[in-house]
Design a protein around this motif. Structure first.
Motif, PDB file in Angstrom:
ATOM      1  N   ALA A  51      -4.547   3.510  -4.248  1.00  0.00           N
ATOM      2  CA  ALA A  51      -3.627   2.387  -4.035  1.00  0.00           C
ATOM      3  C   ALA A  51      -4.348   1.239  -3.319  1.00  0.00           C
ATOM      4  N   ARG A  52      -5.151   1.544  -2.320  1.00  0.00           N
ATOM      5  CA  ARG A  52      -5.865   0.502  -1.576  1.00  0.00           C
ATOM      6  C   ARG A  52      -6.872  -0.212  -2.477  1.00  0.00           C
ATOM      7  N   HIS A  71       0.905   4.126  -2.760  1.00  0.00           N
ATOM      8  CA  HIS A  71       0.587   5.473  -2.298  1.00  0.00           C
ATOM      9  C   HIS A  71       1.674   6.459  -2.729  1.00  0.00           C
ATOM     10  N   VAL A 114       0.837  -1.198   0.000  1.00  0.00           N
ATOM     11  CA  VAL A 114       0.000   0.000   0.000  1.00  0.00           C
ATOM     12  C   VAL A 114       0.875   1.252   0.000  1.00  0.00           C
ATOM     13  N   ASP A 115       1.913   1.259   0.836  1.00  0.00           N
ATOM     14  CA  ASP A 115       2.805   2.415   0.911  1.00  0.00           C
ATOM     15  C   ASP A 115       3.496   2.678  -0.423  1.00  0.00           C
ATOM     16  N   TYR A 148      -1.116  -5.778  -9.703  1.00  0.00           N
ATOM     17  CA  TYR A 148      -1.082  -4.533  -8.928  1.00  0.00           C
ATOM     18  C   TYR A 148      -0.141  -3.523  -9.568  1.00  0.00           C
ATOM     19  N   ASP A 156      -8.277  -4.376   4.678  1.00  0.00           N
ATOM     20  CA  ASP A 156      -7.985  -3.704   5.947  1.00  0.00           C
ATOM     21  C   ASP A 156      -7.779  -4.712   7.074  1.00  0.00           C
ATOM     22  N   LEU A 201      -4.953  -2.437  -5.014  1.00  0.00           N
ATOM     23  CA  LEU A 201      -4.370  -3.628  -4.400  1.00  0.00           C
ATOM     24  C   LEU A 201      -5.462  -4.641  -4.066  1.00  0.00           C
TER      25      LEU A 201
END
Length: 307
Positions: free
Chosen positions: A24-25, A9, A5-6, A73, A40, A28
């Motif tokens: 991004a979330r 992002h 995620v990072d 992704y 999450d 993914l």
């Protein structure tokens, strides 16, 4: 998982995307075949992508693996860096209670159009087996919302662009069960919405004409790349410097389609409220008003054919 995620992002933020973390979330989650809630939960439990797939949370394909999912992704991220709309990459978008299939060649429905749909639904409340026409139907967002939310509605939709029509037909097929459950009927026609021959058998019989026509002024090219470079021009531009040419033709066609006392609901640009009210009044409509969206901008016209 958090590093994935990072990474996304950071990449999307560097490219100047307005909502890089959210994008991004979503990308993914789609690459792994899960929803945001599942993603999450995996992040909270510090699970890896492979664990997510192995445990059956992700929609593993026959030969899928962590490597394949991460390749997806990365591909999604690169497409988004190129400012391809998120909805096209994901292949769908939510609109009211619908999950619509979308891709290049069809206009992406906006949240503000949900208020236009609500005005149409309100107008049909209490009408027995109402007849509604959706002109410039695109993905089917408006007409399919009516068909699934208004019990017993008869909805006829018209779209001129073959590619947009294809997406609209796909969405209509996907909503067949919901339409049947509502006791409604939905039919899609490939035709010019402003042509008097389109749905001529319904002239003077329609309770509601609803439309989100192309209305962007020809010289007001959108600055957002996702709109400017990806939304079909045919669905964007209103055919004149002020963008009112096509909407005015919709006014003309709706006046013929509507039964006496029938209502037109039509989306327009925030700059066109007064012009659309005046155009409706010039054509003999009654009770012509512009209404605001949730952001407080003039967004749609309502006008009634004389009874």
């Amino acid at each position: 998982m958090a590093e994935l995620v990072d990474r996304g992002h950071h990449l999307l933020a560097q490219a100047g995307l307005p909502t890089p973390l959210n994008d991004a979330r979503l990308l993914l989650a789609d690459a792994l075949g899960c929803d945001l809630h599942q993603l999450d939960q995996a992040l909270l439990l510090d699970r890896t992508a492979e664990e997510l797939l192995t445990n059956g949370v992700g929609r593993r394909q026959a030969d899928d693996s962590q490597s394949a999912a991460l390749d997806r992704y990365q591909s999604y991220l690169q497409r988004r860096v190129g400012r391809e709309p998120l909805q096209y990459i994901l292949g769908h978008a939510c609109f009211r209670y619908l999950d619509l299939r979308l891709g290049p060649g069809v206009f992406i429905p906006r949240p503000e159009t949900e208020t236009v749909v609500q005005a149409g639904i309100d107008a049909l409340t209490g009408v027995d087996h109402p007849l509604a026409v959706d002109l410039c139907s695109g993905s089917g967002a408006i007409g399919l919302s009516l068909a699934t939310e208004v019990p017993g509605a008869r909805v006829r939709a018209v779209e001129v662009d073959k590619e947009a029509y294809r997406w609209g037909a796909l969405n209509a097929a996907a909503q067949e069960a919901a339409i049947r459950e509502a006791g409604s009927d939905y039919q899609l026609l490939l035709a010019d919405a402003t042509d008097s021959a389109a749905l001529s058998d319904l002239d003077a019989h329609v309770d509601l004409v609803i439309s989100n026509p192309p209305y962007v002024p020809m010289d007001a090219i959108p600055s957002q790349p996702e709109v400017r470079d990806w939304d079909p021009d045919l669905a964007l531009y209103g055919g004149s410097p002020d963008g009112c040419l096509v909407p005015c033709r919709i006014l003309d066609r709706a006046m013929v389609l509507l039964a006496p006392g029938g209502l037109l609901v039509m989306e327009h640009d925030a700059s066109q409220g007064a012009a659309m009210v005046a155009a409706a009044q010039e054509r003999g409509y009654l009770d012509a008003h512009t209404h605001r969206d949730l952001a407080g901008r003039d967004r749609y016209l309502t006008a009634r054919r004389p009874g």
